[in-house]
Design a protein around this motif. Structure first.
Motif, PDB file in Angstrom:
ATOM      1  N   LEU A 147      57.985  -1.919 -38.139  1.00 11.36           N
ATOM      2  CA  LEU A 147      58.191  -3.217 -38.804  1.00 11.36           C
ATOM      3  C   LEU A 147      56.938  -3.708 -39.532  1.00 11.36           C
ATOM      4  O   LEU A 147      56.989  -4.688 -40.271  1.00 11.36           O
ATOM      5  CB  LEU A 147      58.633  -4.270 -37.779  1.00 11.36           C
ATOM      6  N   THR A 322      62.696  -9.602 -32.268  1.00 10.39           N
ATOM      7  CA  THR A 322      62.729  -8.191 -32.673  1.00 10.39           C
ATOM      8  C   THR A 322      63.843  -7.454 -31.923  1.00 10.39           C
ATOM      9  O   THR A 322      64.454  -6.536 -32.480  1.00 10.39           O
ATOM     10  CB  THR A 322      61.358  -7.525 -32.449  1.00 10.39           C
ATOM     11  N   LYS A 347      68.666  -3.932 -38.594  1.00  8.78           N
ATOM     12  CA  LYS A 347      67.544  -3.034 -38.886  1.00  8.78           C
ATOM     13  C   LYS A 347      67.662  -1.792 -38.004  1.00  8.78           C
ATOM     14  O   LYS A 347      67.901  -1.907 -36.803  1.00  8.78           O
ATOM     15  CB  LYS A 347      66.226  -3.749 -38.584  1.00  8.78           C
TER      16      LYS A 347
END
Lengths: 355, 355
Positions: A147, A322, A347
C-alpha cells in the motif's frame, strides 16, 4: 523463478518462468513478498496504457510491491530489510529529473515505469532495483507494504495541493474524494485519520450494501451517490469543498471540481481519462477560478520522499481500515483472483512469499 | 472638492462636487496625486461589474491611486508621506480575512472594493483610508505610484503560481503573457526586468506599427499575433511555456493554457470573463494536467504585502519602460481623455494635484 506477465491487449496475465535476476552494481536483489493490483494494471492488461520493454513481447506486471532484501550486493541495505520500490527509472543513463530526486516530474520519454512503461514490474519471486529506489518499511508493516506506492500517489498530490495554498491561510474543513476505488478510499482514510479534516465526503455510484460504502461510513465520511448528486450540485446538496481529490479519471471532473470548490479551494487531480469532447460554460468556470482564488493541480507518480511519507502514513492508519480495504491476498496458485473485479473487491494483492 | 463619478451603465464619468471627507479614528486624510484607469473602470462605467455604495446613485471611480498624507489624524503616518491605498475594505466591522491581512482571499459578500464594489473610489481631490491600508511609496516614485496597484495584482498572481511549484525544482525559462494591455505589458516588464526569465512572449491581436508591440520588442519579448497563432499552437510555433499569465479574461484561455504549458508548468489567471459555453476536449486537457503535473491558479485582487512588493518592483522597472507604458496623464480639466481607448493608448491616469 515465477513471474506474472501479460501480452497487453491480448489476454489475461499468466505465470511465466524467468531466471532470477542478477543485481548490477548499486542494485540489490529483493525477494518479493506482495504486489498490489490497481486500475493501472488493468489498463496495461487491456493494452490501453503503457509500453512493452524493448525486445520483449510480454510485460511482467506490478508496480505496488513490498519485499525483503535478499542480497544487498554491496549497497547500504541489509539482508532481511523490508523495502518498497519506487516505480520510475531513467530510460538510459540518467537525466536531470532523476538526478535531483524528482523522477515524478519527468515528462514523457524521460522515464520508464516498472510494470507499466517499458520496464518489467515487480510481480516476480525476485526483482533487482537500485538501492536508492528501495524505501525501508518497518517489518511490522511488511504485509501491508504494497500500500506504500498508492499512498505515495496521494502524498504527492496533497503535497502539491497544499503547496498551491501555502502562501495563504488554508486549513481545509471539508474535503471530498471523487471515486470510491482503493486509492479513493485510502485517501479518504488519510483525510480522516491523518489530516484530521472535519467533514469528509466520498463520491461513488454504487448501491448499498457495498463494502466501499461501509468503509466510508465507518471512517466517518459521507457517501455521495453520483447518480443522485452530480459534482456541481454538491455545494448546494452538502457544502462547498475546500479540497477535492479526483481519483476516477472521469474526464469532466476537473471542470466540475471548479464548481464544487469553496472559495480559495484546491482540486488535486490524479486520474487519467481518455479523450472526450464536451461542452462547458468555460466563461463561468474561468471567472470562478479567478474571483474565488481557486486552483487545479494535476499530479502523477511520486518520488522517494513521498514513499517515505507514505510509510509514516501507513503506520498511522488504523488496522481496521486496512483490514477492510484489503479484500483479498492470493498466492501464485490462485493469482488470477487478484485480478478479478466485482463490487465485493476493494484492494487485492498477489503474495509471492509467505516465509 | 472635485471627484469623478459615474452612474454605471448610464453614461460617461462626470466631475461632481463633494465635501472633503473627514478621517475617522484610525484613518488618515490623503491628498490625491494621480489615479490610474484600467479595464475594470470601463466595466464599472458600462455597468458590467461592481456595485453602487449603499444609498448612492453614483460611484466615485478609481482604485489605482497614489497620494500624499495631508492629515495623519493621529496614525503612525506622517504628513507629506507618499502612499498608495489598497482596494478592499470590510463590508461592516471586519472579518477573518481582513483580520489576518488577506482581504484578497475574502469571498464575495465579505468585502467592498473602493471604486468598484459598494464603496467610493479614489478619483477625488482627497480621500480617507485606514492607516494600515496606506502603503508607503518612495517620494521619487510619486508620479508612477498609480502603477503600484496593477503591479500588486501580478505580484499576487506570481506568488500563487510560484507557491504551486514550490515543492519542486522550477525555474521558468519561457513565459508568456496573454494580453498586451497595460497589465499584460507591466507583467511582461516584470518577467524581463525583475524575474529575468530567459525567453518571454506576449499575445495580442494588433497590427504593427503599434506602441504595445513596440514595447514588447523593446523589452526583448516576442510578440505573438493571436490571429495567426492560437494559444494551443504556441508550443509548436514557438515553444511550450513554463509560465502562462492570462490577463485578457478571454473565456477559452485557461483551457488553451493547459495545452500551451510545458510539463510541470503553471498558468496564472487574473482576467474575468462573462459566461460563455463552448466545447473542449476535456479528456485530453484533464490527462495533460495530470500526466504532466500542470497547474492552473486563479487569483484576484492583492493585499498589503503584494503592494509592498509592488513598490519594490516599480523601483526596479527601468524608467524607459514606464515612460512608454504611460501614454497619457490628464488633469481634471481634460479627465475625459484618460478614459479614451484607442490603439495609441496603453496606460492613462487622471492627475488631481500638481503641487
Amino acid at each position: 523463478m515465477k513471474a506474472i506477465a501479460v501480452e497487453p491487449g491480448a489476454g489475461d496475465p499468466v505465470v511465466v518462468e524467468k531466471p532470477v535476476p542478477e543485481p548490477a552494481a548499486g542494485e540489490a536483489l529483493v525477494r518479493t513478498l506482495r504486489v498490489g493490483v490497481d486500475g493501472t494494471d488493468h489498463e496495461v492488461i487491456r493494452g490501453a496504457h503503457g509500453e512493452l520493454p524493448a525486445g520483449s513481447d510480454r510485460l511482467v506486471l506490478g508496480h505496488e510491491a513490498v519485499g525483503v532484501v535478499e542480497d544487498p550486493n554491496g549497497t547500504d541495505l541489509e539482508r532481511g530489510e523490508v523495502v518498497a520500490p519506487t516505480v520510475r527509472r531513467p530510460p538510459n543513463g540518467t537525466n536531470e529529473y532523476f538526478e535531483r530526486g524528482e523522477p515524478d516530474m519527468a515528462p514523457e520519454g524521460a522515464y520508464l515505469e516498472r510494470g507499466i512503461v517499458g520496464a518489467h514490474g515487480f510481480m516476480a519471486e525476485y526483482f533487482t532495483s537500485p538501492a536508492e529506489t528501495l524505501v525501508p518499511v518497518p517489518p511490522e508493516l511488511a504485509e501491508l507494504g504494497f500500500l506504500v506506492e498508492p499512498i505515495s500517489i496521494t502524498e504527492k498530490a496533497l503535497e502539491h495541493a497544499q503547496a498551491a495554498r501555502s502562501t495563504v491561510h488554508w486549513e481545509p474543513e471539508s474535503a471530498i474524494v471523487l471515486g470510491n476505488g482503493s486509492l479513493g478510499l485510502v485517501t479518504l482514510a488519510m483525510f480522516e485519520e491523518v489530516l484530521d479534516i472535519e467533514r469528509t465526503y466520498c463520491l461513488g455510484k454504487r448501491d448499498r450494501p457495498d463494502p466501499s460504502i461501509d468503509l466510508i461510513d465507518d471512517l466517518g465520511g459521507t457517501y455521495i451517490d453520483s447518480r443522485e448528486t452530480s459534482v456541481p450540485e454538491i455545494p448546494d446538496a452538502h457544502e462547498p469543498m475546500d479540497l477535492v481529490y479526483e481519483a476516477t479519471g472521469y474526464a469532466k471532473h476537473p471542470f466540475d471540481t471548479v464548481e464544487a470548490l469553496a472559495p480559495n479551494g484546491v482540486g488535486a487531480l490524479v486520474g487519467v481519462p481518455d479523450d472526450w469532447s464536451f461542452e462547458i460554460d468555460g466563461g463561468r468556470l474561468h471567472r470562478e477560478l479567478v474571483l474565488h482564488n481557486k486552483a487545479l493541480v494535476g499530479t502523477v507518480n511520486s518520488n522517494r520522499g513521498h514513499f517515505e511519507a507514505a510509510v509514516d502514513t501507513l503506520a498511522s492508519i488504523p488496522g481496521w481500515v486496512t483490514d477492510d480495504l484489503v479484500t483479498g491476498v492470493y498466492g501464485l496458485d490462485e493469482f488470477e483472483r487478484a485480478f478479478e473485479r466485482n463490487e465485493s473487491v476493494i484492494k487485492t494483492a498477489v503474495e509471492f512469499d509467505t516465509r
